[in-house]
Scaffold this motif. Structure first.
Motif, PDB file in Angstrom:
ATOM      1  N   ALA A   1       2.439  -6.428  10.108  1.00  0.00           N
ATOM      2  CA  ALA A   1       1.748  -5.340   9.418  1.00  0.00           C
ATOM      3  C   ALA A   1       2.732  -4.678   8.476  1.00  0.00           C
ATOM      4  O   ALA A   1       3.800  -4.249   8.898  1.00  0.00           O
ATOM      5  N   ALA A   2       2.387  -4.633   7.197  1.00  0.00           N
ATOM      6  CA  ALA A   2       3.260  -4.016   6.201  1.00  0.00           C
ATOM      7  C   ALA A   2       2.390  -3.416   5.113  1.00  0.00           C
ATOM      8  O   ALA A   2       1.915  -4.126   4.222  1.00  0.00           O
ATOM      9  N   PHE A   3       2.137  -2.136   5.212  1.00  0.00           N
ATOM     10  CA  PHE A   3       1.273  -1.452   4.255  1.00  0.00           C
ATOM     11  C   PHE A   3       2.109  -0.681   3.246  1.00  0.00           C
ATOM     12  O   PHE A   3       3.050   0.018   3.608  1.00  0.00           O
ATOM     13  N   THR A   4       1.765  -0.802   1.969  1.00  0.00           N
ATOM     14  CA  THR A   4       2.455  -0.086   0.904  1.00  0.00           C
ATOM     15  C   THR A   4       1.424   0.650   0.052  1.00  0.00           C
ATOM     16  O   THR A   4       0.220   0.351   0.099  1.00  0.00           O
ATOM     17  N   ASP A   5       1.893   1.591  -0.746  1.00  0.00           N
ATOM     18  CA  ASP A   5       0.994   2.331  -1.630  1.00  0.00           C
ATOM     19  C   ASP A   5       0.335   1.401  -2.645  1.00  0.00           C
ATOM     20  O   ASP A   5      -0.763   1.664  -3.130  1.00  0.00           O
TER      21      ASP A   5
END
Length: 261
Positions: free
Chosen positions: A159-163
């Motif tokens: 899981a790797a969420f960015t803007d």
């Protein structure tokens, strides 16, 4: 755990998935010695960047190796630099350690299924979190993480969420969803079983949830950005756990079969 954390945790359990929930549970449970925490930080010296990793002899994969594997997975699967998220924190866990904790906060129906899942032979996993030190105590500080099956070395969750993943787009292109899923697992030399793709009926913050089965029989849950149809997160049901009734209800009510010729 305070009421706010319980609410966030419940959302993680029903929406995000068991790995995230397990990480959250271990973060907020009574302190114990079951997990080791190490950090990786870049230090400037003589004009160069030197990475230091504290090594802990525990298990088949060292903490240092786990960080390397997680860093490579972020680069290969998401095109992201792990250091941009912050320090690397390594924990070791097993679903068995969280079943009892979960049983005390879910419904009776879910607790009954958790009891059945507790009878299974569950894998020891290594969780590598890349997070800034100031964010460690936040309710969802574990939102960016990579989970490694210690026995097989398989990256079973990421899981790797960015803007950059956020978008105002709400229209779902089924063909692009199918292509994104197949290509993503193709990079891992995994095949998606035909006619198993399901997608959430609506988007949230420009992302959608996707379900599918792999040809090896394991089910998968994913999050895909509608901005560029990149995979923000995925989780393989590596322990082949029985789906909780509350989660199954979510799948029935909020997902539709992906229709692609």
């Amino acid at each position: 755990m305070n009421k706010k954390n319980i609410l966030v945790f419940s959302m993680a359990l029903s929406i995000v998935g068991s790995s995230t929930a397990a990480v959250f549970a271990s973060e907020n449970a009574v302190p114990s010695t079951k997990n080791n925490v190490v950090t990786m930080a870049s230090k400037a010296g003589n004009g160069t960047n030197q990475t230091t990793v504290a090594k802990v002899a525990n298990g088949k994969i060292s903490d240092a190796e786990a960080v390397k594997m997680a860093t490579k997975a972020l680069k290969d699967y998401r095109g992201l630099d792990a250091k941009s998220f912050g320090e690397a924190h390594v924990k070791r866990t097993n679903a068995q350690e969280d079943f009892k904790f979960l049983m005390g906060i879910v419904s009776k129906e879910d607790a009954a299924v958790l009891k059945e899942n507790a009878k299974k032979d569950t894998a020891n996993v290594i969780v590598v979190q890349f997070v800034r030190a100031e964010d460690l105590n936040q309710p969802m500080g574990a939102s960016n993480n990579i989970v490694i099956n210690e026995k097989t070395g398989e990256i079973v969750s990421l899981a790797a969420f960015t803007d950059e993943d956020r978008s105002k787009e709400t229209t779902i292109n089924d063909a692009k969803v199918k292509s994104a899923v197949i290509n993503f697992f193709g990079k891992q030399q995994k095949k998606v079983k035909e006619n198993t793709l399901k997608v959430s009926k609506s988007a949230s913050s420009g992302t959608i949830r996707v379900l599918c089965n792999l040809e090896d029989g394991r089910d998968v849950k994913m999050t895909i950005s509608l901005k560029n149809y990149s995979v923000s997160s995925y989780e393989i049901n590596y322990d082949r756990l029985i789906t909780l009734p509350s989660v199954a209800k979510d799948y029935r009510e909020n997902f539709r079969v992906l229709k692609v010729n």
